[in-house]
Design an enzyme around this catalytic site. Sequence first.
Site, PDB file in Angstrom:
ATOM      1  N   SER A  43       0.804  -1.247   0.117  1.00  0.00           N
ATOM      2  CA  SER A  43      -0.055   0.180   0.152  1.00  0.00           C
ATOM      3  C   SER A  43       0.750   1.291   0.099  1.00  0.00           C
ATOM      4  O   SER A  43       1.798   1.299  -0.928  1.00  0.00           O
ATOM      5  CB  SER A  43      -0.931  -0.051   1.254  1.00  0.00           C
ATOM      6  OG  SER A  43      -1.799   0.963   1.128  1.00  0.00           O
ATOM      7  N   ASP A 155      -5.838  -3.175  -2.166  1.00  0.00           N
ATOM      8  CA  ASP A 155      -4.683  -2.657  -1.082  1.00  0.00           C
ATOM      9  C   ASP A 155      -3.890  -4.179  -0.491  1.00  0.00           C
ATOM     10  O   ASP A 155      -4.473  -5.080  -0.045  1.00  0.00           O
ATOM     11  CB  ASP A 155      -5.288  -2.155   0.103  1.00  0.00           C
ATOM     12  CG  ASP A 155      -4.253  -1.548   0.914  1.00  0.00           C
ATOM     13  OD1 ASP A 155      -3.790  -2.192   1.656  1.00  0.00           O
ATOM     14  OD2 ASP A 155      -4.399  -0.246   0.909  1.00  0.00           O
TER      15      ASP A 155
END
Length: 271
Positions: A43, A155
């Site tokens: 991320s 993510d």
Amino acid sequence: MDVPRKTLGLALGSGGAKGFAHVGVLKALEEHGIRPDVVTGSSMGSLIGAFYVTGMRPAFMERLATTLSWRHWIDLTVPRMGLISGQKIHQMVTMLTRRLRFEDVEPRFGVVATELTQRRSVLFASGSIADAVRASIAIPGVFVPYVNADGVFVDGGVLERVPVHACRTLGADVVIAVDVAAVLRSAVPETIMDVIMYSIDVMQQQLVEPRVQHADLRIEPDLSDMGTSQFQRAKEAMARGYEAAMAMMPQIVALAASCRDDGSGGGLDGK
């Protein structure tokens, strides 16, 4: 017979705006001549890691974070699979990483994302760096997922908040983990992004701790009063990352020295 030197890895975790602390950590490492052989990111950690391995210095990252308006990164869309289409940030990352591929950079780099249809963590280590970062930063419900022929990606922090395992997979013998979401937060969520990220953190706590424990050293800046969407506090996050790394610098230097091969290669940069 020569004994191969150990390789030093740096695993940069997820955490939204808290991830700016990674810049402070990189600044501290640079000041002490410490260069990892392997970098992995999840991320926000993938974004900072991508900038680092493609040649961007921490000082420039600081200026970028404090001067570039997030209007240049964010493109709202009609909610269907996410609030933000992700095209703007994809274009920006492509430009800032100079369209480089994983095969073009040194140190070795890897990005972790979560593939939804097969419910698994995926390590990107070849192809376009910008595409992999776009996949890894796709916070569910906030960003539209990144879709290609290999799947539907969101993510990386959903399954691997701090990519220690990925770092070892890419060859790191010694791993320093930077977990910007380790210290329990006391801040009240203020935005939909905060609510989603807090919820992901709660769900993954049992997954994260055993994996992060496999790191040889953990840097955990205290960002418990900072929300994941408070990008206006980037300078503060970077300062806390720097302070956390400096507080652990004796241990970091010792680990880097254990990877040194007569002052050459990774680990310590001739110091």
